[in-house]
Write a protein that holds these residues in place. Structure first.
Motif, PDB file in Angstrom:
ATOM      1  N   GLY A 349       0.838  -1.209   0.000  1.00  0.00           N
ATOM      2  CA  GLY A 349       0.000   0.000   0.000  1.00  0.00           C
ATOM      3  C   GLY A 349       0.866   1.249   0.000  1.00  0.00           C
ATOM      4  O   GLY A 349       0.649   2.203  -0.740  1.00  0.00           O
ATOM      5  N   GLU A 350       1.935   1.231   0.826  1.00  0.00           N
ATOM      6  CA  GLU A 350       2.845   2.383   0.893  1.00  0.00           C
ATOM      7  C   GLU A 350       3.537   2.577  -0.461  1.00  0.00           C
ATOM      8  O   GLU A 350       3.680   3.692  -0.956  1.00  0.00           O
ATOM      9  N   ILE A 351       3.972   1.490  -1.050  1.00  0.00           N
ATOM     10  CA  ILE A 351       4.731   1.592  -2.321  1.00  0.00           C
ATOM     11  C   ILE A 351       3.826   2.148  -3.415  1.00  0.00           C
ATOM     12  O   ILE A 351       4.206   3.039  -4.165  1.00  0.00           O
ATOM     13  N   ASN A 352       2.583   1.678  -3.419  1.00  0.00           N
ATOM     14  CA  ASN A 352       1.669   2.147  -4.479  1.00  0.00           C
ATOM     15  C   ASN A 352       0.952   3.435  -4.096  1.00  0.00           C
ATOM     16  O   ASN A 352       0.140   3.944  -4.848  1.00  0.00           O
ATOM     17  N   GLY A 353       1.236   3.888  -2.857  1.00  0.00           N
ATOM     18  CA  GLY A 353       0.590   5.125  -2.409  1.00  0.00           C
ATOM     19  C   GLY A 353      -0.906   4.932  -2.231  1.00  0.00           C
ATOM     20  O   GLY A 353      -1.687   5.868  -2.260  1.00  0.00           O
ATOM     21  N   SER A 354      -1.283   3.702  -2.036  1.00  0.00           N
ATOM     22  CA  SER A 354      -2.741   3.481  -1.970  1.00  0.00           C
ATOM     23  C   SER A 354      -3.220   3.324  -0.533  1.00  0.00           C
ATOM     24  O   SER A 354      -4.368   3.068  -0.272  1.00  0.00           O
ATOM     25  N   ASN A 355      -2.292   3.517   0.450  1.00  0.00           N
ATOM     26  CA  ASN A 355      -2.748   3.441   1.841  1.00  0.00           C
ATOM     27  C   ASN A 355      -3.605   4.660   2.158  1.00  0.00           C
ATOM     28  O   ASN A 355      -3.275   5.755   1.737  1.00  0.00           O
ATOM     29  N   SER A 356      -4.598   4.496   2.964  1.00  0.00           N
ATOM     30  CA  SER A 356      -5.452   5.664   3.293  1.00  0.00           C
ATOM     31  C   SER A 356      -4.642   6.591   4.222  1.00  0.00           C
ATOM     32  O   SER A 356      -3.764   6.091   4.937  1.00  0.00           O
TER      33      SER A 356
END
Ligand SMILES: Cc1ncc(COP(=O)(O)O)c(/C=C/C(=O)C(=O)O)c1O
Length: 356
Positions: A349-356
């Motif tokens: 999620g962090e790598i793809n920037g998809s973490n909320s």
């Protein structure tokens, strides 16, 4: 002692020393900027034995004290002079007293002073109250050797910063230094001037002093073109190392700035903390706030066209970040409590920037 470091320049250090008290200080890295500007260099004084440039002056001043058979030394300090005095006194086997502004010293420096075994005298008030007390005591109590930077041997050691820069890089266009009690900017200017006198170099850099908004007597006087500073009664800045309102070396510092065609710049606490983060997260260099003030000043100097990015500029990073852990924890950071079995999702999620 001939190798590298401060005593490599023994012949250029004034005074006679029966005993040399050294912890292999000096010979610090001159690190070229990799992500800010190719013409920018960092002289990382945080890699001295106690983590600041103070060790350069302390080796000479404590060697002088021991050579004169003193058994006790004293220093007022915002923290780094204290840590350094404590270490070199311990090395020399003599007693040290340090006078600190109660509650205003960064944790790392206080911890060092305790570990190295100094007697810690805390005063209610600013560093300047502590400094006044040491100046007065010095006149009344001749058995105690004062280590503050009105002591010329301190500056003899600190001038070797200039020698190392000149040996490794030649003469930069600008040297940018955070200024507190104002000994260091003068010492470095003195070092470059001595190299000109001995014909090693033929020009000196512009000396640019940086002060924090809440503690900028010298910078304000330079900017206003005044002959002397208005002292600051209650200096205040997050850069506690340079939280000084009545610098003992103000004449020397103003001389160094003016005679080198230099200048002085005032930076805010937020600019200092931003610069501390930039140094760490763009260059991988951890410096305490007072040292990061040099980068804050550089950025301002570039923006205000006081310095050009094509000019070769050296920032003196005077102290290690570990000196002031509280300043580091002020920086925002991602700290995520994770179930150790489910880290993959978080990481992806962090790598793809998809973490909320
Ligand atoms: C990290 C750091 N950066 C810059 C300065 C300013 O140098 P000066 O202008 O020569 O005083 C200090 C000074 C600290 C003390 O004065 C002390 O330790 O009592 C420092 O620790």
């Amino acid at each position: 002692l001939r190798g590298r470091g401060v005593w490599r320049y023994k012949e250029l250090i004034a005074g006679k020393y029966k005993n040399i008290v050294s912890i292999n200080e000096g010979n610090t890295p001159l690190i070229r900027s990799s992500n800010i500007n190719d013409n920018l260099y960092f002289k990382f004084e945080g890699l001295n034995p106690t983590g600041s440039f103070k060790d350069r002056g302390m080796t000479v001043a404590v060697s002088s004290a021991v050579s004169l058979n003193y058994k006790t030394v004293i220093a007022a300090s915002t923290g780094n002079t204290a840590a350094s005095a404590a270490a070199y006194a311990a090395r020399a086997g003599i007693k040290s007293f340090i006078v600190l502004p109660k509650g205003k010293v960064a944790l790392g420096k206080l911890a060092q002073s305790i570990l190295y075994g100094s007697v810690i005298l805390e005063v209610d008030g600013s560093f300047d109250v502590a400094m006044d007390a040491v100046m007065r005591l010095y006149k009344d109590l001749k058995v105690v050797y004062p280590l503050n930077s009105f002591n010329p041997w301190r500056l003899e050691g600190q001038k070797t910063i200039a020698f190392e820069i000149a040996e490794e890089l030649g003469v930069p266009d600008n040297v940018i230094i955070p200024v507190g009690n104002a000994g260091n900017i003068y010492a470095i200017w003195k070092g470059f001037n001595e190299l000109v006198k001995t014909g090693v170099i033929n020009t000196i850099p512009r000396m640019i002093g940086i002060q924090a908004e809440g503690a900028s007597p010298i910078a304000t006087a330079i900017i206003k073109g005044k002959d002397s500073p208005d002292f600051v009664e209650n200096p205040d800045t997050v850069a506690t190392a340079i939280r000084i309102g009545k610098p003992v070396n103000w004449q020397k510092a103003m001389k160094a700035i003016r005679e080198s065609n230099g200048t002085a710049i005032v930076v805010s606490d937020s600019e200092i903390l931003d610069a501390q983060k930039t140094l760490a997260r763009k260059e991988g260099i951890g410096a305490e706030p007072a040292s990061a003030a040099a980068l804050a000043g550089y950025i301002k100097a570039i923006n205000e066209k006081v310095v050009d990015k094509d000019e070769k500029t050296v920032l003196i990073l005077t102290g290690h970040s570990l000196k002031d852990p509280d300043s580091m924890t002020k920086a925002e950071a991602k700290r995520i409590l994770v179930n150790p079995l489910h880290m993959e999702k978080i990481i992806l999620g962090e790598i793809n920037g998809s973490n909320s």
